[in-house]
Design a protein around this motif. Structure first.
Motif, short mmCIF file in Angstrom:
data_model
loop_
_atom_site.label_atom_id
_atom_site.label_comp_id
_atom_site.label_asym_id
_atom_site.label_seq_id
_atom_site.Cartn_x
_atom_site.Cartn_y
_atom_site.Cartn_z
N UNK A 184 0.84 -1.20 0.00
CA UNK A 184 0.00 0.00 0.00
C UNK A 184 0.88 1.25 0.00
N UNK A 185 1.95 1.25 0.80
CA UNK A 185 2.85 2.41 0.82
C UNK A 185 3.44 2.64 -0.56
N UNK A 186 3.93 1.58 -1.17
CA UNK A 186 4.53 1.71 -2.50
C UNK A 186 3.52 2.22 -3.52
N UNK A 187 2.30 1.71 -3.46
CA UNK A 187 1.25 2.15 -4.38
C UNK A 187 0.86 3.60 -4.13
N UNK A 188 0.88 4.01 -2.87
CA UNK A 188 0.55 5.38 -2.51
C UNK A 188 1.56 6.36 -3.08
N UNK A 189 2.82 6.02 -2.98
CA UNK A 189 3.87 6.90 -3.53
C UNK A 189 3.68 7.09 -5.03
N UNK A 190 3.18 6.06 -5.70
CA UNK A 190 3.02 6.10 -7.15
C UNK A 190 1.71 6.75 -7.60
N UNK A 191 0.83 7.07 -6.67
CA UNK A 191 -0.52 7.54 -7.02
C UNK A 191 -0.80 8.88 -6.34
N UNK A 192 -0.70 9.97 -7.11
CA UNK A 192 -0.91 11.29 -6.53
C UNK A 192 -2.35 11.54 -6.10
N UNK A 193 -3.29 10.66 -6.49
CA UNK A 193 -4.67 10.84 -6.04
C UNK A 193 -4.81 10.57 -4.54
N UNK A 194 -3.77 10.01 -3.93
CA UNK A 194 -3.81 9.74 -2.49
C UNK A 194 -3.41 10.96 -1.66
N UNK A 195 -2.92 12.00 -2.32
CA UNK A 195 -2.47 13.20 -1.59
C UNK A 195 -3.65 13.86 -0.89
N UNK A 196 -3.42 14.24 0.37
CA UNK A 196 -4.45 14.92 1.15
C UNK A 196 -5.52 14.01 1.71
N UNK A 197 -5.22 12.71 1.79
CA UNK A 197 -6.21 11.75 2.26
C UNK A 197 -5.67 10.91 3.41
N UNK A 198 -6.54 10.55 4.32
CA UNK A 198 -6.27 9.52 5.31
C UNK A 198 -6.96 8.25 4.84
N UNK A 199 -6.17 7.20 4.64
CA UNK A 199 -6.69 5.95 4.08
C UNK A 199 -6.65 4.89 5.17
N UNK A 200 -7.83 4.55 5.69
CA UNK A 200 -7.95 3.51 6.72
C UNK A 200 -8.27 2.19 6.01
N UNK A 201 -7.53 1.15 6.36
CA UNK A 201 -7.72 -0.09 5.61
C UNK A 201 -7.34 -1.31 6.44
N UNK A 202 -7.83 -2.43 5.98
CA UNK A 202 -7.46 -3.75 6.54
C UNK A 202 -7.40 -4.74 5.40
N UNK A 203 -7.27 -6.00 5.75
CA UNK A 203 -7.26 -7.03 4.73
C UNK A 203 -8.63 -7.12 4.05
N UNK A 204 -8.63 -7.47 2.78
CA UNK A 204 -9.90 -7.53 2.06
C UNK A 204 -9.77 -8.17 0.71
N UNK A 205 -10.66 -7.80 -0.20
CA UNK A 205 -10.73 -8.47 -1.50
C UNK A 205 -10.47 -7.55 -2.68
#
Length: 214
Positions: A184-205
């Motif tokens: 998720x960290x690696x994908x976040x660095x590559x995706x500027x749409x994540x800027x300015x967001x708090x992303x709460x997550x767990x395991x899923x599908x």
């Protein structure tokens, strides 16, 4: 390709993140406190840098982060000692944010926890209270910093193999593997749409890249 600095470079998540980033061609520097951890970091393809971030002042941290494109905070005191928890998870984290501002490093990714919010609900007499307070203080500081920030807030961490899939805003503990957090960290660095967001997550599908896309 980016120059990425990781605080907490010998942590379980960071050691899984570093090879993901170097495989994408990024130049990765991983900050560690213990010189005995340099070899483990170097084996991932990252460059170890020995520094005691708990002791470093703002000027030292500014010099440390200068020249990078992205700062990732994945450090922590590890619990057990409230004084060190506040010193690392709150105070050092806040100094690193201020250092990024001073050094002109605009992109900052904070690894937090799923319950980090003003009303975190942790009782004041709980041993977990200092961590909850410290993380929220650092997260709040980051959101007001003017940086291009993302706060990643995973649920309880496991040592399970990676799945490449997560669930946003999960019910319950949101248990998720450290390997998937690294992804998720690696994908976040590559995706500027994540800027300015708090992303709460767990395991899923849901595939990670699709889940975090804004």
């Amino acid at each position: 390709m980016a120059r990425i600095l990781i605080f907490g470079g010998h942590g379980k998540v960071a050691l899984l993140l570093e090879p993901l980033l170097t495989a994408r061609g990024h130049t990765v520097t991983a900050v560690v406190r213990n010189p005995g951890h340099e070899a483990d970091v170097a084996a991932t393809g990252a460059q170890p840098l020995v520094a005691d971030i708990e002791a470093f002042d703002l000027e030292q941290l500014t010099n440390l982060v200068s020249g990078n494109d992205v700062v990732v905070w994945s450090a922590g005191a590890g619990g057990g000692d409230p004084r060190r928890t506040y010193a690392v998870d709150r105070d050092a984290a806040i100094r690193s944010i201020e250092a990024a501002v001073a050094a002109g490093v605009e992109r900052y990714v904070m690894v937090s926890w799923i319950g980090s919010r003003a009303d975190h609900g942790v009782a004041a007499d709980s041993s977990f209270f200092p961590y909850a307070e410290a993380k929220w203080a650092a997260d709040r500081h980051l959101t007001g910093s003017g940086l291009d920030w993302t706060i990643l807030a995973p649920g309880s961490l496991t040592l399970e193999p990676p799945t490449g899939r997560i669930e946003l805003d999960p019910e319950g503990s949101g248990a998720v593997s450290r390997a998937d957090v690294a992804a998720v960290i690696a994908a976040t660095i590559a995706d500027d749409s994540t800027i300015g967001r708090t992303i709460r997550f767990g395991g899923g599908a849901e595939p990670i890249g699709h889940a975090i896309a804004g």
